[in-house]
Design an enzyme around this catalytic site. Sequence first.
Site, PDB file in Angstrom:
ATOM      1  CG  ASP A 162      36.075  31.712  29.345  1.00  0.00           C
ATOM      2  OD1 ASP A 162      35.293  31.391  29.899  1.00  0.00           O
ATOM      3  OD2 ASP A 162      35.937  32.792  28.977  1.00  0.00           O
ATOM      4  CG  ASP A 201      38.369  36.062  27.198  1.00  0.00           C
ATOM      5  OD1 ASP A 201      37.613  35.775  28.192  1.00  0.00           O
ATOM      6  OD2 ASP A 201      37.825  36.480  26.034  1.00  0.00           O
ATOM      7  CG  ASP A 232      38.287  33.652  32.489  1.00  0.00           C
ATOM      8  OD1 ASP A 232      37.614  32.556  33.038  1.00  0.00           O
ATOM      9  OD2 ASP A 232      38.266  34.235  31.349  1.00  0.00           O
TER      10      ASP A 232
END
Length: 888
Positions: free
Chosen positions: A326, A611, A615
């Site tokens: 990410d 995080d 995700d």
Amino acid sequence: MWYKKDTDTIVKELETDIINGLSSEEVKKRVEKFGENKLAQKGKKSLLKMLFAQINDAMIYILIVAAVISFALGERSDAIVIAIVIIINAVVGIIQESKAEKSLEALKKLSTPKAIVKRNGEMVEVASEELVPGDIVILDAGRYVPCDLRLIETANLKIEESALTGESVPSDKDSTVISDENAVPLGDQKNMAFMSTLTTYGRAVGIATGTGMNTEIGKIAKMLDESESELTPLQKKLAELGKILGFGALGICIVMFIVGIIQGREPFEMFLTAISLAVAAIPEGLPAIVTIVLAVGVQKMIKQNAIVRKLPAVETLGAVNIICSDKTGTLTQNKMTVTKFYIDNQLKPASELNVDNTSEKLLLDNIMLCNDATYTGSSQTGDPTEIALLAMGAKYNIFRDDLNKQHERIDEIPFESDRKLMTTVNKYDDKYYVMTKGAIDNLLKICSSALINGEVVNLTDDVKASIMESSNKMSDDALRVLGSAYKILTSTHIDIDELESQLTFIGLVGMIDPPREEVKDSIKLCRSSGIKTIMITGDHKNTAFAIAKELGIAEDESQAIFGMELDNMSDEELASKIDNLRVFARVSPEHKVKIVKAFKAKGNIVSMTGDGVNDAPSLKAADIGVAMGITGTDVAKGASDMILTDDNFSTIVSAIEEGRNIFNNIKKSIIFLLSCNIGEILALFVSILMGWSAPLKPIHILWVNLITDTLPALSLGVDPGDKDVMKEKPRDPKESLFAHGTGISVLLNGALIGFLTLAAFIIGAKVYTGETSIFPLFPKDIHPNTLTHAQTMAFVVLSVSQLFHSLNMRNPKKSIFQLGIFTNKYLIAALLVGIFLQDVVITIPFLRNIFGVFDLNMRDWLLVGILSIIPLVVNEIYKLFRRIAQRS
């Protein structure tokens, strides 16, 4: 698709009342129909289920059968030793498994505890669990969204959705925007608000369209619940190995039993011998050793700022060749930062701002006074963009509170999404400064002049062109650009509508969520190690690509793709293009899972880092999910295999290095045990075929496998890491444990140990009887004491030769002297302890009787010592010739 429907349609479908809200009776009915507004909780595994999961292994089943048969035949010591191994393995595994998955519990905690709703014609505050579809919910700044809402009224509303969408800045919301498109990403649904996101600015009224598991968060929870756990590469290989050894052991038993019957041996004696062979074929301590080595690896990883939640994740790291990461908060700092500014026809880095320059000080005053955020060293509140502007002033010890005291705010025009401007009126001595900031296109429309080199000049087409050129340059670098302008009033007696007119342009500031400083080097190291880094983000394509290019992830825009494009691709199409793609922008949680699965389908071992709540499904779907420990949500942590305590992407690289070394060490242990067991099988197999007595008893084999072998195998598991391990490419997950000549090495070393054991057996028999002739190799009809002496010699050589062989396993190419004999002190200690225990077994009368052995004299020890050290000498000579061949 609530975002496609107008307010009247939604009110009608949900049977609600915008003015009065729902009645108490209606709420009760809907709670019964839809359930409470909370996430379903996944049931925990029972102790019995965890126990079954630990023993559900081919090798364990074979050991259990062997233990039962041994006990039935009176070989209770064998059965007890096998049972101890099974228990140790199960207990270690259950302790690790008991750290139960908390993904859905963490998701549940994200729900805000209170919500303001209209009920029975009144505004009331209720627990968020009590909300039902159709409720009229009121939002204001600082409040979490309690459920999914279709917004029907908005006033300057901004919602921070990074945990759900991955976008680094708050999204502007507008209840009047209705899209006709069928597949609009969550981040672009302007008239929707989603459960567990945060209202950062403005206010709104919305109709509850989804509660509990029917929210976007709920969909993620379902995806987590439906994800199936997959075996790691090593687990798959060990399972295959267990089956092979199991069938091999069964085959050997049958062959030996038939051979013995043909030779006219007692069936009961042959059955015991067959059991001995089965025990020899299976490295009983292997499951426990692998588990313990992984557990030790977990402790090493903690020192590397990585908490491993699941033991197999340690070895999985070593095979990773794709890191899907990410962007927001992982590759970047998740903190908007001003990096450039434009003033006096010059574009400069933010670090070069000079507060002694009148124009530059005015620019700083403008962006700090025309600002509603707060910023101190310990806390920040408000829009991240405005916080970034205050942080820029803080670098020069200029703070908004102090500035506001010097230049009191007299009037203001709040920011509005349609104007994209904000204006304040601040007092400067006996004058009043109108400070305006906002989108550059809108700002230039209300400017008539520009401040250049301390002089106010007309805003000509050339001046505008210069401003727009600099603005476009910053936009191309994925910077978010804000312009500032001002004018001076001598009186506040002016129509507020005239404040935003005839302004003087001051300058521009460009900001971005910057990359973490250490990430670029980490990505470079990954590339040299054969590991691809993939960026997956909810941000826009140009922002994502700019960060990816700066970090060295992508080089060309063709390597970036929108999430919406994935919707139009079949799995086959995505698989054909996936190798060239490096950046996935504007993606949804479903897209992330699809991307991870596409990489896995190509045979890659995939790590996913992240995080946010968004995700979590992809963390679960990846071979190894890595969550951020500081900024990561509880959901991401709960779904992950590993958590980074320092939120540092570079820690992943360190973890991969550690993982590679740990896997290599586990492989050393496995290969060591198998080569030793081949020696045991060969010794028994040849002796039976030759019509001799068995050189080893079942308890001898168990002792060697579980005690003498286990200590060096564990010591190999904690062997110091190879400093050059990251220069190697990731191992192929489909590659056999016996690739690159390892299988041949196992067989040859096993054969050497087996023949040395037989040599000791023959020498022991001849020495005890005083025979000097070579033939027959093994005397016939020997006395029981002679057989005991010969078996003792074979027992000791088998044990001690394996102990010395463990030194060979540290490196397939380097000499033990190159590595340093004492660099693995545990292995040296294991060797000495093993020899000591072997001496104890044959020296202490009580143990000697249990094991059925003979107390050796000095001459015997000299003979077994010479035979036992031969594997070490042979391997050192082979490695020497191998190094010479490589140099030439």
